[in-house]
Design a protein around this motif. Structure first.
Motif, PDB file in Angstrom:
ATOM      1  N   PHE A 117     -39.045  24.069  12.673  1.00 57.76           N
ATOM      2  CA  PHE A 117     -38.666  24.525  11.348  1.00 57.76           C
ATOM      3  C   PHE A 117     -37.537  23.650  10.828  1.00 57.76           C
ATOM      4  O   PHE A 117     -36.615  23.321  11.569  1.00 57.76           O
ATOM      5  CB  PHE A 117     -38.108  25.959  11.391  1.00 57.76           C
ATOM      6  CG  PHE A 117     -39.140  27.018  11.457  1.00 57.76           C
ATOM      7  CD1 PHE A 117     -39.715  27.519  10.311  1.00 57.76           C
ATOM      8  CD2 PHE A 117     -39.525  27.541  12.673  1.00 57.76           C
ATOM      9  CE1 PHE A 117     -40.662  28.512  10.366  1.00 57.76           C
ATOM     10  CE2 PHE A 117     -40.473  28.537  12.744  1.00 57.76           C
ATOM     11  CZ  PHE A 117     -41.040  29.026  11.592  1.00 57.76           C
ATOM     12  N   THR A 118     -37.594  23.316   9.556  1.00 61.70           N
ATOM     13  CA  THR A 118     -36.452  22.751   8.849  1.00 61.70           C
ATOM     14  C   THR A 118     -36.085  23.770   7.787  1.00 61.70           C
ATOM     15  O   THR A 118     -36.936  24.197   7.005  1.00 61.70           O
ATOM     16  CB  THR A 118     -36.784  21.390   8.212  1.00 61.70           C
ATOM     17  OG1 THR A 118     -37.219  20.504   9.246  1.00 61.70           O
ATOM     18  CG2 THR A 118     -35.576  20.804   7.506  1.00 61.70           C
ATOM     19  N   ILE A 119     -34.821  24.181   7.784  1.00 63.85           N
ATOM     20  CA  ILE A 119     -34.368  25.263   6.922  1.00 63.85           C
ATOM     21  C   ILE A 119     -33.243  24.755   6.033  1.00 63.85           C
ATOM     22  O   ILE A 119     -32.329  24.079   6.511  1.00 63.85           O
ATOM     23  CB  ILE A 119     -33.871  26.449   7.777  1.00 63.85           C
ATOM     24  CG1 ILE A 119     -35.014  26.965   8.659  1.00 63.85           C
ATOM     25  CG2 ILE A 119     -33.301  27.568   6.892  1.00 63.85           C
ATOM     26  CD1 ILE A 119     -34.570  27.834   9.808  1.00 63.85           C
ATOM     27  N   ALA A 120     -33.325  25.069   4.745  1.00 58.48           N
ATOM     28  CA  ALA A 120     -32.245  24.793   3.795  1.00 58.48           C
ATOM     29  C   ALA A 120     -31.787  26.140   3.259  1.00 58.48           C
ATOM     30  O   ALA A 120     -32.602  26.926   2.760  1.00 58.48           O
ATOM     31  CB  ALA A 120     -32.714  23.889   2.671  1.00 58.48           C
ATOM     32  N   MET A 121     -30.487  26.421   3.384  1.00 56.88           N
ATOM     33  CA  MET A 121     -29.986  27.756   3.084  1.00 56.88           C
ATOM     34  C   MET A 121     -28.688  27.690   2.289  1.00 56.88           C
ATOM     35  O   MET A 121     -27.832  26.842   2.545  1.00 56.88           O
ATOM     36  CB  MET A 121     -29.741  28.485   4.413  1.00 56.88           C
ATOM     37  CG  MET A 121     -29.207  29.879   4.267  1.00 56.88           C
ATOM     38  SD  MET A 121     -29.291  30.838   5.807  1.00 56.88           S
ATOM     39  CE  MET A 121     -27.823  30.324   6.631  1.00 56.88           C
ATOM     40  N   LEU A 122     -28.567  28.593   1.332  1.00 56.42           N
ATOM     41  CA  LEU A 122     -27.320  28.818   0.605  1.00 56.42           C
ATOM     42  C   LEU A 122     -26.836  30.222   0.948  1.00 56.42           C
ATOM     43  O   LEU A 122     -27.611  31.178   0.907  1.00 56.42           O
ATOM     44  CB  LEU A 122     -27.534  28.743  -0.902  1.00 56.42           C
ATOM     45  CG  LEU A 122     -27.570  27.372  -1.536  1.00 56.42           C
ATOM     46  CD1 LEU A 122     -27.996  27.479  -2.999  1.00 56.42           C
ATOM     47  CD2 LEU A 122     -26.208  26.700  -1.445  1.00 56.42           C
ATOM     48  N   VAL A 123     -25.553  30.321   1.278  1.00 52.15           N
ATOM     49  CA  VAL A 123     -24.941  31.619   1.558  1.00 52.15           C
ATOM     50  C   VAL A 123     -23.779  31.781   0.593  1.00 52.15           C
ATOM     51  O   VAL A 123     -22.909  30.902   0.503  1.00 52.15           O
ATOM     52  CB  VAL A 123     -24.450  31.713   3.018  1.00 52.15           C
ATOM     53  CG1 VAL A 123     -23.843  33.078   3.277  1.00 52.15           C
ATOM     54  CG2 VAL A 123     -25.596  31.438   3.999  1.00 52.15           C
ATOM     55  N   ASP A 124     -23.786  32.892  -0.141  1.00 49.47           N
ATOM     56  CA  ASP A 124     -22.758  33.164  -1.142  1.00 49.47           C
ATOM     57  C   ASP A 124     -21.362  33.052  -0.539  1.00 49.47           C
ATOM     58  O   ASP A 124     -21.059  33.672   0.477  1.00 49.47           O
ATOM     59  CB  ASP A 124     -22.972  34.570  -1.701  1.00 49.47           C
ATOM     60  CG  ASP A 124     -22.050  34.889  -2.854  1.00 49.47           C
ATOM     61  OD1 ASP A 124     -21.725  33.965  -3.622  1.00 49.47           O
ATOM     62  OD2 ASP A 124     -21.668  36.063  -2.990  1.00 49.47           O
ATOM     63  N   GLY A 125     -20.528  32.224  -1.148  1.00 53.72           N
ATOM     64  CA  GLY A 125     -19.145  32.105  -0.722  1.00 53.72           C
ATOM     65  C   GLY A 125     -18.878  31.104   0.387  1.00 53.72           C
ATOM     66  O   GLY A 125     -17.734  30.911   0.782  1.00 53.72           O
ATOM     67  N   LEU A 126     -19.930  30.450   0.911  1.00 53.11           N
ATOM     68  CA  LEU A 126     -19.715  29.504   2.009  1.00 53.11           C
ATOM     69  C   LEU A 126     -19.814  28.047   1.576  1.00 53.11           C
ATOM     70  O   LEU A 126     -19.824  27.151   2.405  1.00 53.11           O
ATOM     71  CB  LEU A 126     -20.684  29.774   3.158  1.00 53.11           C
ATOM     72  CG  LEU A 126     -20.599  31.147   3.815  1.00 53.11           C
ATOM     73  CD1 LEU A 126     -21.460  31.187   5.056  1.00 53.11           C
ATOM     74  CD2 LEU A 126     -19.173  31.534   4.137  1.00 53.11           C
ATOM     75  N   GLY A 127     -19.917  27.803   0.278  1.00 51.05           N
ATOM     76  CA  GLY A 127     -19.905  26.424  -0.204  1.00 51.05           C
ATOM     77  C   GLY A 127     -21.276  25.777  -0.194  1.00 51.05           C
ATOM     78  O   GLY A 127     -22.278  26.419  -0.488  1.00 51.05           O
ATOM     79  N   GLU A 128     -21.288  24.480   0.157  1.00 54.89           N
ATOM     80  CA  GLU A 128     -22.501  23.670   0.113  1.00 54.89           C
ATOM     81  C   GLU A 128     -23.643  24.259   0.932  1.00 54.89           C
ATOM     82  O   GLU A 128     -23.408  25.025   1.876  1.00 54.89           O
ATOM     83  CB  GLU A 128     -22.193  22.281   0.690  1.00 54.89           C
ATOM     84  CG  GLU A 128     -22.214  21.200  -0.355  1.00 54.89           C
ATOM     85  CD  GLU A 128     -21.979  19.837   0.279  1.00 54.89           C
ATOM     86  OE1 GLU A 128     -22.832  19.361   1.028  1.00 54.89           O
ATOM     87  OE2 GLU A 128     -20.908  19.282  -0.015  1.00 54.89           O
ATOM     88  N   TYR A 129     -24.856  23.833   0.587  1.00 56.76           N
ATOM     89  CA  TYR A 129     -26.022  24.329   1.310  1.00 56.76           C
ATOM     90  C   TYR A 129     -25.986  23.873   2.761  1.00 56.76           C
ATOM     91  O   TYR A 129     -25.343  22.886   3.113  1.00 56.76           O
ATOM     92  CB  TYR A 129     -27.311  23.874   0.613  1.00 56.76           C
ATOM     93  CG  TYR A 129     -27.748  22.471   0.951  1.00 56.76           C
ATOM     94  CD1 TYR A 129     -28.718  22.253   1.924  1.00 56.76           C
ATOM     95  CD2 TYR A 129     -27.191  21.369   0.317  1.00 56.76           C
ATOM     96  CE1 TYR A 129     -29.117  20.962   2.247  1.00 56.76           C
ATOM     97  CE2 TYR A 129     -27.584  20.084   0.629  1.00 56.76           C
ATOM     98  CZ  TYR A 129     -28.556  19.886   1.607  1.00 56.76           C
ATOM     99  OH  TYR A 129     -28.936  18.624   1.934  1.00 56.76           O
ATOM    100  N   LEU A 130     -26.687  24.612   3.610  1.00 55.53           N
ATOM    101  CA  LEU A 130     -26.785  24.309   5.030  1.00 55.53           C
ATOM    102  C   LEU A 130     -28.196  23.852   5.304  1.00 55.53           C
ATOM    103  O   LEU A 130     -29.159  24.477   4.857  1.00 55.53           O
ATOM    104  CB  LEU A 130     -26.468  25.550   5.866  1.00 55.53           C
ATOM    105  CG  LEU A 130     -25.185  26.305   5.531  1.00 55.53           C
ATOM    106  CD1 LEU A 130     -25.149  27.651   6.241  1.00 55.53           C
ATOM    107  CD2 LEU A 130     -23.986  25.455   5.910  1.00 55.53           C
ATOM    108  N   GLU A 131     -28.349  22.794   6.051  1.00 54.90           N
ATOM    109  CA  GLU A 131     -29.676  22.321   6.451  1.00 54.90           C
ATOM    110  C   GLU A 131     -29.677  22.190   7.961  1.00 54.90           C
ATOM    111  O   GLU A 131     -28.785  21.587   8.555  1.00 54.90           O
ATOM    112  CB  GLU A 131     -29.992  20.975   5.810  1.00 54.90           C
ATOM    113  CG  GLU A 131     -31.430  20.537   6.033  1.00 54.90           C
ATOM    114  CD  GLU A 131     -31.786  19.293   5.263  1.00 54.90           C
ATOM    115  OE1 GLU A 131     -32.761  18.639   5.661  1.00 54.90           O
ATOM    116  OE2 GLU A 131     -31.109  18.961   4.268  1.00 54.90           O
TER     117      GLU A 131
END
Length: 134
Positions: A117-131
């Motif tokens: 899996f390759t996952i791109a995620m945004l979490v409110d309040g944690l800044g830039e997206y995570l991949e």
């Protein structure tokens, strides 16, 4: 070490840990992530079947406070409860939670070595997206 010193050390450690827990209370964070599945290593018919099995597993999986969007392919929204203190620790904790959910599904149907899996995620309040990968 005498018993009094042992007691004092235990008490200081307890107060220190309790103080950290009070400052770093758990909090709920909204998220959105999308994922792509691919075959691990060399392509094969078996790995293609593994992806199909995993797609069915994901489609049928109910995860508390997570919703799989119907009209946006391979996308989840929902809430994560994070206990870490710093933003970087919270980011790592969020990745660990999502990665664990996907890895558990892969192990349940025995396709762990076939699919990535390759996952791109945004979490409110944690800044830039995570991949990240699972």
């Amino acid at each position: 070490m005498c018993p009094i010193h042992q007691f004092v050390n235990l008490f200081v450690n307890y107060i220190g840990r309790r103080h950290i827990l009070i400052e770093c209370d758990m909090k709920t964070y909204n998220f959105i992530f999308t994922y792509a599945m691919s075959q691990s290593g060399y392509p094969s018919d078996k790995k293609c079947e593994s992806i199909k099995k995993l797609e069915n597993k994901i489609g049928n999986r109910q995860i508390e406070k997570w919703t799989k969007l119907d009209k946006v392919e391979n996308t989840f929204i929902g809430e994560l409860v994070l206990h870490s203190c710093s933003i970087s620790e919270k980011s790592e904790e969020a990745k660990r939670i999502v990665r664990t959910v996907f890895e558990e599904m892969m192990f349940e149907i025995e396709v762990y070595s076939d699919v990535t899996f390759t996952i791109a995620m945004l979490v409110d309040g944690l800044g830039e997206y995570l991949e990240f990968n699972a």
